[in-house]
Design a protein around this motif. Structure first.
Motif, PDB file in Angstrom:
ATOM      1  N   LYS A 207       0.461   4.548 -13.069  1.00  0.00           N
ATOM      2  CA  LYS A 207       0.411   6.004 -12.922  1.00  0.00           C
ATOM      3  C   LYS A 207       0.564   6.407 -11.462  1.00  0.00           C
ATOM      4  N   THR A 208      -0.094   5.672 -10.594  1.00  0.00           N
ATOM      5  CA  THR A 208       0.036   5.933  -9.162  1.00  0.00           C
ATOM      6  C   THR A 208       0.231   4.616  -8.423  1.00  0.00           C
ATOM      7  N   PHE A 209       1.007   4.663  -7.360  1.00  0.00           N
ATOM      8  CA  PHE A 209       1.233   3.517  -6.477  1.00  0.00           C
ATOM      9  C   PHE A 209       0.853   3.906  -5.057  1.00  0.00           C
ATOM     10  N   SER A 210       0.254   2.966  -4.365  1.00  0.00           N
ATOM     11  CA  SER A 210      -0.059   3.187  -2.960  1.00  0.00           C
ATOM     12  C   SER A 210       1.225   3.415  -2.176  1.00  0.00           C
ATOM     13  N   ALA A 211       1.084   4.044  -1.007  1.00  0.00           N
ATOM     14  CA  ALA A 211       2.253   4.256  -0.152  1.00  0.00           C
ATOM     15  C   ALA A 211       2.942   2.921   0.111  1.00  0.00           C
ATOM     16  N   PRO A 212       4.266   2.861   0.020  1.00  0.00           N
ATOM     17  CA  PRO A 212       4.955   1.580   0.140  1.00  0.00           C
ATOM     18  C   PRO A 212       4.868   1.002   1.552  1.00  0.00           C
ATOM     19  N   ILE A 213       4.794  -0.311   1.604  1.00  0.00           N
ATOM     20  CA  ILE A 213       4.789  -1.048   2.863  1.00  0.00           C
ATOM     21  C   ILE A 213       6.184  -1.613   3.094  1.00  0.00           C
ATOM     22  N   CYS A 214       6.720  -1.432   4.276  1.00  0.00           N
ATOM     23  CA  CYS A 214       8.039  -1.972   4.619  1.00  0.00           C
ATOM     24  C   CYS A 214       7.900  -3.414   5.080  1.00  0.00           C
ATOM     25  N   ASN A 268      -2.638 -16.595  -1.871  1.00  0.00           N
ATOM     26  CA  ASN A 268      -3.940 -15.998  -1.578  1.00  0.00           C
ATOM     27  C   ASN A 268      -3.899 -14.953  -0.479  1.00  0.00           C
ATOM     28  N   ASP A 269      -2.743 -14.727   0.093  1.00  0.00           N
ATOM     29  CA  ASP A 269      -2.618 -13.723   1.143  1.00  0.00           C
ATOM     30  C   ASP A 269      -2.462 -12.329   0.553  1.00  0.00           C
ATOM     31  N   ASP A 270      -2.754 -11.331   1.363  1.00  0.00           N
ATOM     32  CA  ASP A 270      -2.557  -9.934   0.968  1.00  0.00           C
ATOM     33  C   ASP A 270      -1.059  -9.635   0.986  1.00  0.00           C
ATOM     34  N   LEU A 271      -0.505  -9.284  -0.167  1.00  0.00           N
ATOM     35  CA  LEU A 271       0.938  -9.059  -0.269  1.00  0.00           C
ATOM     36  C   LEU A 271       1.377  -7.803   0.472  1.00  0.00           C
ATOM     37  N   LEU A 272       0.442  -6.932   0.806  1.00  0.00           N
ATOM     38  CA  LEU A 272       0.787  -5.672   1.449  1.00  0.00           C
ATOM     39  C   LEU A 272       0.735  -5.750   2.968  1.00  0.00           C
ATOM     40  N   ILE A 273       0.542  -6.949   3.507  1.00  0.00           N
ATOM     41  CA  ILE A 273       0.591  -7.153   4.957  1.00  0.00           C
ATOM     42  C   ILE A 273       1.919  -7.830   5.300  1.00  0.00           C
TER      43      ILE A 273
END
Length: 459
Positions: A207-214, A268-273
């Protein structure tokens, strides 16, 4: 007007563009019926108006308190116009054509419908995923030549693909693939054709997605400048690491066209970094790497790879390739995550002129692909969709034809860019489908869902 801090909209409304007071968010025509749904504006009742395209006045077909409706008993193979009205509020006039289709229609867009022309006019990039909460999600983007190509629509099924409903849309989002990681939903995509590589996450089922990371910047591919090219391929997991494929370049790049790449991240890493991701150096096609390639130019197409583990445990990026009835396999360095891909070999593959996915089935010990199989009549077109298998990833054979329209006009019918999943004894897939007066075989007007029941019985 205030700012928007999410990737998702419901719906996305371009500034200063008339999108109507009521938003028709899904259309699914059949042989004699047009089914559609719209977003609730809190009205007590809605009126439905329709007419054959450009014929006479609009007629009030009926009224409803619901937010979905069927206009029934229509003439088949006929274009219709329709809209929704409630008090002073009205939707845009939408178009649909009745007629026979295939599978279950997730979404439809008439080639003359202007509703999404700010992004594109045709449905592309099928992406299908089973959410941990049990429902299915399907996404597709809107494309057309010389258009921005940056909007993606998401739909949901709570009954294993029998019915579908609108969820949300992402802007900008193109060539996107949804996937599940540690129980959470992600989207990996480009901002537009040859744009930036983006990733975002949803914790509420899409329904909602966080702001995209480039993750990687692209230059949009105009004038031969290079950017990110990708296709909706599954995340491949091996030895505690996530892998996916992409390319660097552009069709207008006359030096190398597209250069193959692979991206990866520790599980195990944060995919958004962004810093957690590694990218291989772009691999330009080199015709001098093997005798069987020496006759080809350096700008030969290598795009839309699929990652697979070979029988001898090599991680391969198997790519759609401009060679005759073959695909090209590049070896991924599993120890050096930035090392350039290494040429391995060519594979005879009778579906090399369209995007394909290859997956290994542990139960039958075979590799499978659902793809647009080449055939002798018009082997460059996409009107024959087949299930194919291989025991060694090299020798491929036909399992069964799934959608055989090989006797129909190859310029008008296409089944392509399938995204498929194994589900127990079945295969489910989402298809970019051009049929029933699509603009052409490439510019699809449908996104359709299909199920191959007990697929191993064909073996």
């Amino acid at each position: 007007m205030i700012g928007h801090n999410l990737w998702s909209y419901a719906p996305y409304k371009p500034l200063l563009r008339n999108v109507g007071d009521i938003y028709i968010c899904r259309i699914a025509p059949s042989e004699n019926t047009i089914h559609f749904e719209w977003l609730d504006i809190g009205a007590e009742e809605y009126s439905v108006f329709y007419r054959p395209r450009n014929v006479g006045d609009f007629i009030c077909y009926g009224k409803t308190k619901n937010t979905e409706f069927d206009i029934v008993n229509l003439e088949t193979d006929t274009d219709y116009e329709f809209y929704i009205e409630s008090g002073e509020k009205k939707s845009l006039i939408r178009l649909a054509r009745t007629g026979k289709t295939v599978g279950t229609v997730v979404n439809y867009l008439h080639p003359d419908d202007e509703a999404y022309s700010f992004s594109g006019r045709y449905l592309c990039s099928p992406s299908l995923v089973r959410h941990p909460d049990g429902f299915l999600l399907a996404s597709m983007d809107l494309f057309a030549g010389s258009h921005p190509q940056n909007l993606t629509l998401i739909f949901r099924s709570d009954d294993n693909g029998e019915t579908w409903h609108y969820v949300s849309e992402l802007m900008p989002c193109f060539w996107g693939k949804m996937f599940i990681h540690k129980g959470e939903l992600y989207m990996l995509s480009c901002s537009t054709e040859y744009g930036d590589l983006l990733i975002g996450k949803s914790i509420d089922g899409g329904k909602t997605f966080s702001a995209p990371i480039c993750l990687l910047r692209g230059a949009n591919g105009k004038n031969g400048s290079s950017g990110v090219h990708k296709n909706p391929q599954n995340i491949f997991i091996h030895n505690g690491r996530l892998y996916n494929t992409l390319e660097w370049g552009a069709w207008a790049n006359k030096e190398y066209c597209h250069a193959a790449m692979v991206m990866s991240c520790d599980i195990n890493d944060d995919l958004l970094i962004p810093e957690n991701w590694s990218f291989t150096e772009p691999k330009k096609f080199n015709p001098n790497e093997a005798p069987e390639l020496s006759y080809l130019p350096e700008c030969t197409m290598t795009i839309e790879g699929t990652l697979v583990m070979s029988p001898n445990s090599e991680l391969l990026n198997v790519m759609r390739f401009g060679g005759n009835r073959s695909v090209i396999a590049y070896k991924v360095n599993k120890n050096n995550h930035e090392a350039v891909l290494e040429y391995s070999h060519c594979i005879p593959f009778p579906a090399n002129l369209s995007k394909f996915t290859i997956k290994y089935d542990e139960k039958s010990n075979k590799y499978y692909s659902v793809a647009s199989r080449l055939h002798e009549k018009i082997y460059t077109k996409r009107n024959l969709l087949s299930l194919m298998a291989s025991e060694d990833l090299y020798n491929w054979h036909l399992v069964t034809d799934l959608l055989d329209y090989s006797n129909c006009d190859p310029e008008k019918i296409g089944f392509q860019y399938v995204d498929f999943e194994f589900e127990g004894d079945d295969i489910i897939f989402l298809c970019r489908t051009a049929i029933n007066c699509a603009r052409n075989y490439h510019d699809a007007n449908y996104s359709t869902f299909h199920r191959i029941e007990n697929f191993r019985r064909f073996i």
